[in-house]
Design an enzyme around this catalytic site. Sequence first.
Site, short mmCIF file in Angstrom:
data_model
loop_
_atom_site.label_atom_id
_atom_site.label_comp_id
_atom_site.label_asym_id
_atom_site.label_seq_id
_atom_site.Cartn_x
_atom_site.Cartn_y
_atom_site.Cartn_z
N ASP A 32 0.70 -1.15 -0.07
CA ASP A 32 -0.01 0.13 -0.23
C ASP A 32 0.93 1.22 -0.07
O ASP A 32 1.99 1.24 0.49
CB ASP A 32 -0.85 -0.06 1.44
CG ASP A 32 -2.13 1.25 1.06
OD1 ASP A 32 -3.05 0.43 0.87
OD2 ASP A 32 -1.81 2.07 1.00
N ASN A 88 -12.92 -3.02 2.38
CA ASN A 88 -13.90 -1.87 2.49
C ASN A 88 -14.92 -1.96 1.48
O ASN A 88 -14.56 -1.96 0.34
CB ASN A 88 -13.36 -0.56 2.53
CG ASN A 88 -12.20 -0.50 3.94
OD1 ASN A 88 -12.58 -0.73 4.80
ND2 ASN A 88 -10.95 0.08 3.55
N GLN A 95 -13.94 3.00 1.57
CA GLN A 95 -13.50 2.50 0.36
C GLN A 95 -13.42 3.71 -0.74
O GLN A 95 -14.14 4.73 -0.72
CB GLN A 95 -14.59 1.50 -0.49
CG GLN A 95 -13.86 1.00 -1.97
CD GLN A 95 -14.83 0.00 -2.57
OE1 GLN A 95 -16.08 -0.39 -1.87
NE2 GLN A 95 -14.23 -0.88 -3.47
N VAL A 97 -11.00 3.15 -3.66
CA VAL A 97 -10.68 2.60 -4.81
C VAL A 97 -11.73 1.53 -5.21
O VAL A 97 -11.99 0.56 -4.49
CB VAL A 97 -9.38 2.02 -4.95
CG1 VAL A 97 -8.99 1.34 -6.39
CG2 VAL A 97 -8.23 3.09 -4.78
N HIS A 101 -10.39 -5.01 -3.49
CA HIS A 101 -9.16 -5.34 -3.00
C HIS A 101 -9.19 -5.82 -1.47
O HIS A 101 -9.89 -5.22 -0.95
CB HIS A 101 -8.02 -4.13 -3.19
CG HIS A 101 -8.69 -3.15 -2.53
ND1 HIS A 101 -9.44 -2.05 -3.37
CD2 HIS A 101 -8.58 -2.23 -1.60
CE1 HIS A 101 -9.70 -1.04 -2.59
NE2 HIS A 101 -9.07 -1.08 -1.39
N HIS A 103 -7.28 -5.84 2.27
CA HIS A 103 -5.92 -5.33 2.88
C HIS A 103 -5.47 -6.23 3.81
O HIS A 103 -6.23 -6.85 4.24
CB HIS A 103 -6.40 -4.18 3.75
CG HIS A 103 -6.93 -2.88 2.91
ND1 HIS A 103 -6.08 -1.66 2.79
CD2 HIS A 103 -7.88 -2.53 2.41
CE1 HIS A 103 -7.06 -0.96 2.16
NE2 HIS A 103 -7.89 -1.38 1.83
P1 5GP Z 1 -9.63 1.40 0.13
O1 5GP Z 1 -9.91 2.86 1.05
O2 5GP Z 1 -10.41 1.61 -1.29
O3 5GP Z 1 -10.14 0.29 1.02
O4 5GP Z 1 -8.11 1.26 -0.10
C1 5GP Z 1 -7.68 1.65 -1.09
C2 5GP Z 1 -5.72 1.66 -0.94
O5 5GP Z 1 -5.24 1.74 -1.91
C3 5GP Z 1 -5.48 2.64 0.25
O6 5GP Z 1 -5.09 2.05 1.20
C4 5GP Z 1 -4.56 3.49 -0.61
O7 5GP Z 1 -3.27 4.11 0.02
C5 5GP Z 1 -4.18 2.59 -1.60
N1 5GP Z 1 -3.63 3.28 -2.75
C6 5GP Z 1 -4.21 4.22 -3.45
N2 5GP Z 1 -3.57 4.65 -4.50
C7 5GP Z 1 -2.50 3.67 -4.64
C8 5GP Z 1 -1.41 3.59 -5.66
O8 5GP Z 1 -1.19 4.33 -6.52
N3 5GP Z 1 -0.52 2.76 -5.29
C9 5GP Z 1 -0.64 1.97 -4.24
N4 5GP Z 1 0.60 1.13 -3.83
N5 5GP Z 1 -1.56 1.82 -3.40
C10 5GP Z 1 -2.51 3.03 -3.64
#
Ligand code: 5GP
Length: 120
Positions: A32, A88, A95, A97, A101, A103
């Site tokens: 991440d 999420n 969430q 993205v 996915h 974590h």
């Molecule tokens: P969410 O909040 O959707 O459950 O998690 C999305 C995750 O993607 C976040 O923890 C964020 O830090 C990670 N993330 C967003 N953009 C990027 C990226 O460009 N590269 C990487 N490695 N992680 C990302």
Amino acid sequence: MDSDQSIFERIMTGEIPSELLYEDDQAIVIKDINPQAPIHILLIPRVKIPRLVDADESHQALLGHLLLLAGKMAKQLGCEEAFRLIINNGADAGQTVFHLHLHILANKAFEEGQLAAAFN
Ligand code: 5GP
């Protein structure tokens, strides 16, 4: 560039760089970019399913694959005795993205009963 592509699809094509830990024909695993624990990795299916609730029976094997992969990655990273696996689902749940996915967070003291501690 296909503007409908998620950040994770752009990572998979190499357009956006990432620290790749594992890949196979169904999924990739990356670090991440904004870690919330000393170990914070993301398991991402190659196929874009926006949210967990958008998955259906056709994704059953893939979802199983992701769970098994989570265990394998935890062992590989040496955190198999204590880690959190988080999905999420929806903006109000955090969430950001909209490409499914998982974590894995580890190497951090998690407080009993405080699920939110995984992200704070
Ligand atoms: P969410 O909040 O959707 O459950 O998690 C999305 C995750 O993607 C976040 O923890 C964020 O830090 C990670 N993330 C967003 N953009 C990027 C990226 O460009 N590269 C990487 N490695 N992680 C990302």
